[in-house]
Design a protein around this motif. Structure first.
Motif, PDB file in Angstrom:
ATOM      1  N   GLY A 300      -4.899  -5.609 -12.024  1.00 29.12           N
ATOM      2  CA  GLY A 300      -5.347  -6.288 -13.245  1.00 29.12           C
ATOM      3  C   GLY A 300      -6.682  -6.978 -13.023  1.00 29.12           C
ATOM      4  N   CYS A 301      -7.206  -7.567 -14.070  1.00 29.52           N
ATOM      5  CA  CYS A 301      -8.445  -8.359 -14.001  1.00 29.52           C
ATOM      6  C   CYS A 301      -8.147  -9.731 -14.603  1.00 29.52           C
ATOM      7  N   GLY A 302      -8.872 -10.731 -14.142  1.00 29.20           N
ATOM      8  CA  GLY A 302      -8.782 -12.064 -14.767  1.00 29.20           C
ATOM      9  C   GLY A 302      -7.364 -12.592 -14.771  1.00 29.20           C
ATOM     10  N   GLN A 350      -3.715  -7.236 -21.089  1.00 34.23           N
ATOM     11  CA  GLN A 350      -3.412  -7.698 -22.444  1.00 34.23           C
ATOM     12  C   GLN A 350      -3.949  -6.702 -23.450  1.00 34.23           C
ATOM     13  N   SER A 351      -5.244  -6.393 -23.345  1.00 34.88           N
ATOM     14  CA  SER A 351      -5.903  -5.559 -24.357  1.00 34.88           C
ATOM     15  C   SER A 351      -5.590  -4.082 -24.194  1.00 34.88           C
ATOM     16  N   GLY A 352      -5.268  -3.686 -22.975  1.00 41.07           N
ATOM     17  CA  GLY A 352      -5.057  -2.262 -22.712  1.00 41.07           C
ATOM     18  C   GLY A 352      -6.345  -1.463 -22.728  1.00 41.07           C
ATOM     19  N   SER A 408       4.048 -14.036 -20.579  1.00 39.27           N
ATOM     20  CA  SER A 408       4.913 -12.885 -20.829  1.00 39.27           C
ATOM     21  C   SER A 408       4.668 -11.748 -19.833  1.00 39.27           C
ATOM     22  N   GLN A 409       3.426 -11.635 -19.364  1.00 40.84           N
ATOM     23  CA  GLN A 409       3.165 -10.608 -18.339  1.00 40.84           C
ATOM     24  C   GLN A 409       3.975 -10.908 -17.077  1.00 40.84           C
ATOM     25  N   VAL A 410       3.966 -12.200 -16.673  1.00 40.75           N
ATOM     26  CA  VAL A 410       4.709 -12.569 -15.462  1.00 40.75           C
ATOM     27  C   VAL A 410       6.186 -12.203 -15.652  1.00 40.75           C
ATOM     28  N   LEU A 601     -18.734 -14.650 -22.484  1.00 41.19           N
ATOM     29  CA  LEU A 601     -17.493 -13.936 -22.171  1.00 41.19           C
ATOM     30  C   LEU A 601     -17.041 -13.067 -23.334  1.00 41.19           C
ATOM     31  N   ALA A 602     -16.195 -12.113 -23.023  1.00 38.98           N
ATOM     32  CA  ALA A 602     -15.652 -11.232 -24.049  1.00 38.98           C
ATOM     33  C   ALA A 602     -14.147 -11.129 -23.860  1.00 38.98           C
ATOM     34  N   LYS A 603     -13.452 -10.910 -24.945  1.00 40.32           N
ATOM     35  CA  LYS A 603     -11.998 -10.805 -24.859  1.00 40.32           C
ATOM     36  C   LYS A 603     -11.587  -9.532 -24.155  1.00 40.32           C
TER      37      LYS A 603
END
Ligand code: G6P
Length: 608
Positions: A300-302, A350-352, A408-410, A601-603
């Motif tokens: 993952g990132c971030g 999150q964004s996929g 929720s990812q965790v 930054l960007a989402k």
């Protein structure tokens, strides 16, 4: 990052384009523009640096009732944010908007000697290239687009219109998402389904390598090699309430406060509170396959990376014979890492759509390793390319800083870990404490948010003057501290870094002075006493310490103690992270910064 919208129908195109661009604002951008074309081929191109309000002011002076148009929000990659570099770009009679990066734009530019370039962008090169094949309408626009794209190396989602035929929009995708909204006598286009919400519920997600010709009543999709594609119309699940602030001042606060409900969505139908059994349909792995797993790679990132780190700490506690490696996607994609047999990769996003995470997914798949997505955005590229997956189902996350997705990812990953443990024959009794706490977690989250929300406003205010922060934790509190530090730096611009408490004496202790404050995550448990000793070391050097703890025992003199009341023991750090989230939020409000769209930054980071 960059956003695309398009419209062809019977309504005012400028209106849809502006409202659509506003919906995409959250993705991060630094300039915006639209072009619409009238029935008799007059184009109105309006672009502005900065926020969409600047664009709206200009549009108000050039209001048109055109029925076709395309629009764009740009997050600068090639060339500074400026009006000239903003999209749409014009070349002859055509206009183009582009997301992504044309890697060979310099070579292509060499072949377009006669064209007078007005911007520094790679996108304008693509517009000129298409125009050269279009030859002022001598060929169908769709053919010109295909010819040009066959020469392009890089990533793109594009939309192109021409003054010569103001009835069609040509769109194409390779690596940058595009969604076509199917309406009645109108067709919409967006790089993100949220721009279509309220206009249509029916959507076609374009695949890489596809080109589509959109008119108000037709959608023809082909591959770049001219093979027809029969498109699947899917339903957009998002509703308007999910993408509005709902009474909150900022999306960030709304999304923090939504976590009791969003976590319920993650758990729904997957965990049986009575039997303690966890069942996930999406990964599509049989018990035999789960039993065989020896190694997990989590990518993952971030924030997604931090979620993977934290989940890894938990999964190894209860899953025997397993190794876990959590990696940063942008690094892993270029490493020569050996993936052992019987590995599974968890791809967290999150964004996929994150470019580096997607690239890792593709690399890992090439090696024949099964990939499981832990994704939020339904229908996103990663969700579509993984072998199986578990959607986290937290609903749209609009604020750039990720909050509800992390929690929720965790938990989604921990649940996946539990399915492995179950298949490997771990006794239900050993897993029960984890399951019980997960089941209770939504209500525990609600209680903690209520307990600390008001006081965090005051605590944050006390630390407004500092420019540096150190976040500290041990065990599961360490990745949680990393996430807390990321939250603070990305929205409040305070330089915040996290360290494992044990590392303090190996360097960071030298930093402790009046320019720094120390945010300590101190959960009860076997590492509690050790962490308290570490706190003493910081205090002895004049540290400005804030403690977040669930312990009643803590009795050292520190500047602030944020006490949370919870029955959770194993997952208390997740609750402490809520405190970090609120702290970052109130700090940013106190400093008067843009909460939901932090600078630079960007989402969704769709370029490398
Ligand atoms: C960006 C966002 C972060 C997010 C990261 C990974 O940097 O600002 O909030 O954690 O990308 O995004 P993903 O969509 O892959 O989870």
């Amino acid at each position: 990052m960059c956003g695309i919208v398009g419209y062809v129908g019977n309504k005012n195109a400028q209106d849809f384009l502006v409202s659509g661009l506003k919906r995409l604002e959250y993705r991060g951008y630094d300039s915006a523009g639209i072009v619409t074309v009238s029935k008799n081929g007059e184009a109105t191109l309006i672009r502005a640096k900065g926020k969409i309000v600047n664009l709206e002011e200009k549009i108000a002076k050039e209001k048109k009732d055109d029925k076709i148009g395309i629009g764009h929000t740009r997050w600068a990659t090639h060339g500074e944010p400026s009006e000239a570099n903003a999209h749409p770009h014009q070349a002859g009679s055509i206009y183009l908007v582009h997301n992504g990066i044309i890697e060979n734009y310099k070579d292509l530019k060499e072949t377009l000697k006669d064209f007078k370039f007005e911007s520094d962008t790679d996108s304008e090169v693509l517009a000129a290239l298409i125009d050269s094949f279009y030859d002022n309408g001598k060929h169908p626009l769709v053919n010109a687009v295909v010819q040009a794209l066959k020469l392009v190396k890089g990533t793109y989602g594009i939309a192109v219109i021409s003054k010569n035929n103001p009835e069609e929009i040509i769109v194409a995708r390779a690596g940058s998402p595009l969604v076509i909204g199917v309406g009645k006598d109108e067709t919409f286009l967006a790089s993100d389904a949220s721009a279509l919400v309220g206009h249509t519920k029916r959507a076609i997600y374009l695949n890489d390598g596809e080109v589509a010709r959109l008119t108000k009543d037709s959608i023809e999709i082909k591959t770049l090699n001219a093979e027809p594609v029969s498109a699947k119309v899917e339903e957009i699940e998002t509703n308007l309430a999910a993408i509005q602030k709902g009474g909150y001042d900022h999306f960030l606060l709304k999304e923090i406060m939504e976590q009791p409900e969003s976590l319920v969505e993650t758990l729904r139908g997957r965990i049986n509170a009575e039997t303690g059994v966890v069942k996930l349909g999406g990964p599509g792995l049989t018990d035999t396959e789960l039993r065989k797993i020896k190694h997990l790679i989590i990518v993952g990132c971030g924030t997604a990376y931090h979620a993977g780190l934290l989940a890894g700490y938990y999964i190894e506690q209860f899953t025997p014979e397993i190794t876990i490696e959590t990696v940063i996607a942008s690094e892993y994609r270029y490493r020569q890492a050996y993936i052992p047999e019987d590995s599974i990769a968890l791809i967290v996003s999150q964004s996929g759509e994150t470019a580096d995470t997607l690239a890792c997914l593709r690399e890992i798949k090439k090696q024949g390793v099964k990939t499981i997505g832990i994704v939020n955005a339904i229908g996103s590229t990663i969700a579509r390319e993984v072998d199986g997956g578990t959607y986290v189902h937290v609903g749209p996350e609009i604020s750039v800083a990720s909050t509800k997705a992390f929690t929720s990812q965790v938990i989604a990953m921990v649940m996946f870990g539990i399915t492995i443990a179950q298949a490997k024959g771990v006794r239900a009794g050993a897993l029960k404490p984890y399951v019980d706490e997960i089941v209770k977690m939504p209500e525990e989250i609600r209680a903690v948010l209520n307990e600390v929300n008001d006081s965090m406003k005051t605590v944050a205010g006390n630390y407004k003057k500092y420019e540096h922060a150190i976040y500290l934790g041990r065990g599961t509190a360490y990745p949680t501290a990393m996430e807390g530090a990321l939250k603070l730096k990305e929205v409040s611009y305070i330089d915040a870094n996290a360290y494992a408490f044990g590392e303090l004496k190996h360097g960071p202790l030298a930093l402790v002075d009046d320019r720094f404050f120390e945010m300590v995550l101190l959960p009860e448990g076997e590492l509690y006493e050790k962490a308290v000793s570490n706190v003493q070391e910081v205090l002895a050097r004049g540290g400005h310490v804030v403690i977040i703890t669930n312990s009643d025992e803590f009795d050292l003199e520190v500047e602030n103690v944020v006490k949370i009341t919870t029955s959770l023991k194993l997952f208390a750090p997740i609750l402490m992270n809520l405190v970090s989230q609120l702290f970052a939020y109130y700090m940013t409000v106190a400093k008067g910064y843009n909460v939901d769209q932090p600078r630079n930054l960007a989402k969704s980071v769709t370029v490398e």
